[in-house]
Design a protein around this motif. Sequence first.
Motif, PDB file in Angstrom:
ATOM      1  N   GLY A 164      19.904 -15.887 -40.402  1.00 34.03           N
ATOM      2  CA  GLY A 164      18.758 -16.065 -41.289  1.00 34.03           C
ATOM      3  C   GLY A 164      17.728 -17.019 -40.720  1.00 34.03           C
ATOM      4  O   GLY A 164      16.515 -16.783 -40.829  1.00 34.03           O
ATOM      5  N   ASN A 165      18.194 -18.087 -40.071  1.00 35.47           N
ATOM      6  CA  ASN A 165      17.280 -19.093 -39.512  1.00 35.47           C
ATOM      7  C   ASN A 165      16.468 -18.566 -38.342  1.00 35.47           C
ATOM      8  O   ASN A 165      15.415 -19.141 -38.003  1.00 35.47           O
ATOM      9  CB  ASN A 165      18.065 -20.328 -39.077  1.00 35.47           C
ATOM     10  CG  ASN A 165      18.549 -21.155 -40.261  1.00 35.47           C
ATOM     11  OD1 ASN A 165      18.024 -21.024 -41.374  1.00 35.47           O
ATOM     12  ND2 ASN A 165      19.539 -21.998 -40.041  1.00 35.47           N
ATOM     13  N   LEU A 166      16.949 -17.490 -37.709  1.00 37.07           N
ATOM     14  CA  LEU A 166      16.189 -16.906 -36.599  1.00 37.07           C
ATOM     15  C   LEU A 166      14.859 -16.332 -37.072  1.00 37.07           C
ATOM     16  O   LEU A 166      13.952 -16.135 -36.266  1.00 37.07           O
ATOM     17  CB  LEU A 166      17.011 -15.800 -35.926  1.00 37.07           C
ATOM     18  CG  LEU A 166      18.264 -16.234 -35.155  1.00 37.07           C
ATOM     19  CD1 LEU A 166      19.000 -15.014 -34.618  1.00 37.07           C
ATOM     20  CD2 LEU A 166      17.885 -17.170 -34.013  1.00 37.07           C
ATOM     21  N   ARG A 167      14.737 -16.067 -38.359  1.00 34.72           N
ATOM     22  CA  ARG A 167      13.517 -15.479 -38.903  1.00 34.72           C
ATOM     23  C   ARG A 167      12.754 -16.447 -39.809  1.00 34.72           C
ATOM     24  O   ARG A 167      11.886 -16.036 -40.559  1.00 34.72           O
ATOM     25  CB  ARG A 167      13.865 -14.200 -39.681  1.00 34.72           C
ATOM     26  CG  ARG A 167      14.418 -13.102 -38.783  1.00 34.72           C
ATOM     27  CD  ARG A 167      14.873 -11.887 -39.542  1.00 34.72           C
ATOM     28  NE  ARG A 167      15.216 -10.799 -38.632  1.00 34.72           N
ATOM     29  CZ  ARG A 167      15.692  -9.614 -38.998  1.00 34.72           C
ATOM     30  NH1 ARG A 167      15.873  -9.357 -40.290  1.00 34.72           N
ATOM     31  NH2 ARG A 167      15.967  -8.697 -38.099  1.00 34.72           N
ATOM     32  N   LYS A 168      13.147 -17.723 -39.741  1.00 30.98           N
ATOM     33  CA  LYS A 168      12.493 -18.737 -40.562  1.00 30.98           C
ATOM     34  C   LYS A 168      11.961 -19.865 -39.685  1.00 30.98           C
ATOM     35  O   LYS A 168      12.425 -20.072 -38.557  1.00 30.98           O
ATOM     36  CB  LYS A 168      13.485 -19.327 -41.580  1.00 30.98           C
ATOM     37  CG  LYS A 168      14.107 -18.319 -42.535  1.00 30.98           C
ATOM     38  CD  LYS A 168      15.141 -18.987 -43.427  1.00 30.98           C
ATOM     39  CE  LYS A 168      15.843 -17.999 -44.339  1.00 30.98           C
ATOM     40  NZ  LYS A 168      16.891 -18.647 -45.169  1.00 30.98           N
ATOM     41  N   LYS A 170      11.062 -24.170 -39.488  1.00 28.92           N
ATOM     42  CA  LYS A 170      11.860 -25.348 -39.809  1.00 28.92           C
ATOM     43  C   LYS A 170      11.820 -25.707 -41.294  1.00 28.92           C
ATOM     44  O   LYS A 170      12.712 -26.395 -41.791  1.00 28.92           O
ATOM     45  CB  LYS A 170      11.382 -26.537 -38.973  1.00 28.92           C
ATOM     46  CG  LYS A 170      11.636 -26.374 -37.482  1.00 28.92           C
ATOM     47  CD  LYS A 170      11.208 -27.602 -36.702  1.00 28.92           C
ATOM     48  CE  LYS A 170      11.513 -27.442 -35.218  1.00 28.92           C
ATOM     49  NZ  LYS A 170      11.086 -28.643 -34.437  1.00 28.92           N
ATOM     50  N   ALA A 171      10.795 -25.240 -41.982  1.00 26.51           N
ATOM     51  CA  ALA A 171      10.685 -25.495 -43.422  1.00 26.51           C
ATOM     52  C   ALA A 171      11.472 -24.478 -44.241  1.00 26.51           C
ATOM     53  O   ALA A 171      11.519 -24.575 -45.469  1.00 26.51           O
ATOM     54  CB  ALA A 171       9.227 -25.489 -43.841  1.00 26.51           C
ATOM     55  N   GLY A 172      12.088 -23.509 -43.571  1.00 29.13           N
ATOM     56  CA  GLY A 172      12.875 -22.504 -44.281  1.00 29.13           C
ATOM     57  C   GLY A 172      12.064 -21.324 -44.788  1.00 29.13           C
ATOM     58  O   GLY A 172      12.570 -20.530 -45.582  1.00 29.13           O
ATOM     59  N   VAL A 173      10.829 -21.197 -44.308  1.00 31.84           N
ATOM     60  CA  VAL A 173       9.963 -20.100 -44.733  1.00 31.84           C
ATOM     61  C   VAL A 173      10.099 -18.933 -43.759  1.00 31.84           C
ATOM     62  O   VAL A 173      10.058 -19.126 -42.543  1.00 31.84           O
ATOM     63  CB  VAL A 173       8.493 -20.556 -44.799  1.00 31.84           C
ATOM     64  CG1 VAL A 173       7.583 -19.399 -45.211  1.00 31.84           C
ATOM     65  CG2 VAL A 173       8.349 -21.719 -45.774  1.00 31.84           C
TER      66      VAL A 173
END
Length: 257
Positions: A164-168, A170-173
């Motif tokens: 999931g983080n690969l598409r966000k 650092k702010a989680g967006v």
Amino acid sequence: MGKPSVRGRRARPPAGSLMSPRVLWNGFLLWHLTQSLFLGVPFPYWLHGLLRILGAAQFQGSELALSAFLVLVFLWLHSLRRLFECFYVSVFSNAVIHVVQYCFGLVYYVLIGLTVLSQVPMDGRNVYVIGKNLLMQARWFHILGMMMFIWSSVHQYKCHVILGNLRKNKAGVVIHCNHRIPFGDWFEYVSSPNYLAELMIYISMAVTFGFHNLTWWLVVTYVFFSQALSALLSHKFYKSKFVSYPKHRKAFLPFLF
């Protein structure tokens, strides 16, 4: 959320559209089992009829009720965590799935819950508890199965967070839906550790059943081949898309396949 859109013979279900019924169904079955185990409430006639079709009667006295209860709890917790991940962790692409595949998934999850419940030893429409004390049924393989379930679930969650983080940012967006090479945790060994963790979760349930439950080992066998196929396809995709893809990574089983 709105209804899934259908394009021809394909559909794009909203996030959690498979997980939500799974959580409700497994919770429904767990509720009936809990009622029967602790309050002596008999199963409904229709549910008992379904369990008889699946062969529940032949297990009378040969299975521990605690084993099936724990496995059903694990199954419900697993579906609940996956539902949470669908809404708050995973970032899905615009890919669509076949309507038949979607329906098969719904039927599969219904049958899995019923399969677990069918392993409960029955006395008529009531659960048969050896010794009349559920806690007295606790065995070493229940503890081992629980530890394996927690261990596998934690790693699967970590892998889904990494993906999931690969598409966000650092702010989680969410900033894109492109594919990137994942690193960290079990990704250092295989291309699809989330599929490997899924297999380990089902194996942990087989352990909780006491290793000897043939019905559940057949379920594990199905999960193995389905997850291995998905992992192999993902591995080939990564290798074809990224020239710098780590050569030491296997598709599904560390160091083997």
